[in-house]
Write a protein that holds these residues in place. Structure first.
Motif, PDB file in Angstrom:
ATOM      1  N   GLU A   1      -7.771  -0.840   4.374  1.00 18.25           N
ATOM      2  CA  GLU A   1      -7.055   0.163   3.584  1.00 18.25           C
ATOM      3  C   GLU A   1      -7.414   1.558   4.051  1.00 18.25           C
TER       4      GLU A   1
ATOM      5  N   LEU B   1       0.833  -1.203   0.000  1.00 17.92           N
ATOM      6  CA  LEU B   1       0.000   0.000   0.000  1.00 17.92           C
ATOM      7  C   LEU B   1       0.869   1.256   0.000  1.00 17.92           C
TER       8      LEU B   1
ATOM      9  N   LEU C   1      -4.924   4.525   5.448  1.00 20.04           N
ATOM     10  CA  LEU C   1      -4.626   5.695   4.623  1.00 20.04           C
ATOM     11  C   LEU C   1      -5.344   6.970   5.059  1.00 20.04           C
TER      12      LEU C   1
ATOM     13  N   THR D   1      -1.452   6.166  -9.364  1.00 20.48           N
ATOM     14  CA  THR D   1      -2.138   6.832  -8.259  1.00 20.48           C
ATOM     15  C   THR D   1      -2.141   8.344  -8.465  1.00 20.48           C
TER      16      THR D   1
ATOM     17  N   ASN E   1      -5.272   1.528  -7.566  1.00 20.08           N
ATOM     18  CA  ASN E   1      -4.681   2.879  -7.535  1.00 20.08           C
ATOM     19  C   ASN E   1      -5.767   3.930  -7.393  1.00 20.08           C
TER      20      ASN E   1
ATOM     21  N   VAL F   1       1.034   4.289  -3.059  1.00 19.91           N
ATOM     22  CA  VAL F   1       0.820   5.727  -2.856  1.00 19.91           C
ATOM     23  C   VAL F   1       1.677   6.543  -3.810  1.00 19.91           C
TER      24      VAL F   1
ATOM     25  N   VAL G   1      -6.766   3.945  -3.726  1.00 16.59           N
ATOM     26  CA  VAL G   1      -5.740   4.597  -2.911  1.00 16.59           C
ATOM     27  C   VAL G   1      -5.820   6.121  -3.069  1.00 16.59           C
TER      28      VAL G   1
END
Length: 465
Positions: free
Chosen positions: A386, A245, A390, A254, A359, A249, A362
């Protein structure tokens, strides 16, 4: 130590390597374990793809695709594994009309037996049958494999674990299955040394089914003894691969999604959800809850944007198509009522399967004020993990009480009643307030929790090593 695993799910490989890695789930975790330890993986070959009986990869990994013709696949996968068993374990059957155990379903059950027998045969052929061998079976598609394996392997020395990534239903609902089928499933699973789930509540429901439907079984804490064999129940959620993960980023994909999503948000606060379009993900009620919040506070549409990232299920049935249409209709209705020609109040993004969709998730989480999981019943829910990793300190994770991951993250989230649209809508409104102080705990606390787990510890726990 040798790992021998079976799953309906199929890995991908290229140039002698399993790929790709992603932040979590069954296939990525199996890839990580096999890359570390080597081993063999038996799985269902994708429809329409012809593969060799075995494929040898780097790192002492051997893959064994099981090819099925379309009719057998339909009976095993579509009718029994998905419509009947996943519908049962997720409480999705409308029992006023389904399921109907007629000759067609009987034929489908025969197909389910056939596929499970094929897996057991391949497993017997590949098993070294010694104390250093770990056999891991996965998910409801293969619940008769332990029975057939026992019939083909007289004295098993290998350690055998069955892990179900789904919920398990309570005994009253388990009676949807005819007596001979439910007894057979339970007795097959109890031929394993360990049966694992993501959450204690699913393990407890399984134990309750054993107590009710197997009169000869003895329940002692987290173990069941039946016909002289003791099976242990464990509750071990899949880990989140935070290193993957973290790497995602900084990936260009992403950044591309961040730019695109920022343009769509147009400076508004963002609330995000990410789901496969499965019936238990509860997307129409989630949008209905947001619509109710906008009805109370129309200015939220000017200040906030609700984005849902959705991926299609495999071989969607008619109910899935109707569910997707209902979801799309809910989004259309919200935008007709509260959007403008140049600004959606809610958006459904369907980037397709694969890494690019991750992506997108994220990127959305990194800019979000809130993340929503309102599953009716869910074995785990990786997206919630997740989000917990995040989201920043001031962002909120709104988490269904019926998601298995609630046992891990409930104290760091706002709990949702997934069937209560009013409660969910008010939680959304609160989470979207500017400068909210109802965030999901400190990022440090959440990071420490999620970094404390990994695939190796999961393996040790589910085999009680």
């Amino acid at each position: 130590m040798k790992i021998l695993t079976c799953s309906n799910s199929c890995p991908r490989w290229e140039g002698g390597q399993l790929n790709p890695r992603s932040p979590g789930g069954l296939v990525p975790m199996l890839i990580e374990l096999l890359n570390k330890h080597g081993g063999e993986w038996i799985f269902t070959a994708p429809p329409g793809v012809e593969l060799a009986d075995s494929v040898t990869l780097d790192g002492d990994i051997v893959l064994h695709p099981v090819g099925l013709d379309e009719e057998l696949r339909r009976r095993h996968y579509d009718t029994v594994s998905i419509q009947l068993l996943l519908g049962l374990l997720h409480y999705m059957h409308d029992t006023s009309s389904e399921p109907v155990f007629d000759s067609a379903l009987s034929d489908a059950w025969t197909g389910y037996e056939t596929v499970n027998r094929l897996y057991a045969k391949r497993l017997t052929e590949r098993s070294a049958n010694n104390a250093d061998e770990l056999i891991l079976l996965n998910d409801p598609h293969l619940m008769l494999v332990p029975e057939f394996l026992a019939s083909q392997q007289a004295a098993r020395k290998s350690k055998l674990t069955y892990f179900l990534g789904t919920p398990w239903c309570e005994p009253d609902y388990f009676t949807v299955l005819p007596g001979h089928i439910r007894t057979r499933i339970l007795e097959s699973l109890l031929m394993c040394d360990v049966v694992g789930f993501h959450a204690r509540r699913w393990s407890e429901a399984f134990l309750a089914c054993c107590a009710r439907f197997l009169p000869g079984a003895t329940i002692d804490g987290n173990s069941v003894t039946h016909r002289g064999h003791t099976t242990h129940l464990v509750s071990v959620p899949f880990p989140l691969d935070v290193d993957v993960l973290d790497a995602m980023v900084g990936e260009p994909a992403t950044a591309d999604w961040t730019e695109r999503l920022a343009g769509m948000a147009a400076g508004r606060r963002v609330m995000v959800r990410a789901d496969r379009i499965d019936l238990w993900k509860n997307m129409p009620r989630g949008f209905a809850a947001y619509e109710a919040a906008l009805e109370r506070s129309p200015r939220l549409a000017e200040e906030c944007w609700f984005v849902a990232v959705a991926t299609p299920p495999s071989r969607a049935a008619g109910r899935h198509a109707a569910y997707q249409l209902a979801t799309e209709e809910a989004v259309r209705r919200i935008n007709e009522r509260f959007g403008t020609p140049d600004r959606d109040a809610a958006t459904l993004i369907q980037p397709g399967k694969g890494r690019d969709s991750r992506n997108c998730v994220v990127a959305a989480l990194l800019m979000s004020t809130a993340a929503v999981v309102n599953s009716t019943y869910d074995g785990l829910n990786l997206f919630a993990k997740e989000a917990a990793y995040l989201l920043d300190d001031n962002a909120s994770l709104l988490l269904s009480a019926n998601a298995g991951v609630h046992e891990q993250l409930g104290t760091l989230a706002c709990t949702l009643d997934p069937f209560d649209i009013d409660q969910t809508s008010r939680a959304m409104e609160e989470a979207l307030r500017a400068g909210t102080e109802s965030g999901s705990g400190s990022a440090g606390e959440r990071h420490a929790l999620l970094r404390s787990e990994n695939a190796e510890r999961w393996l040790e726990a589910v085999f009680r090593l």
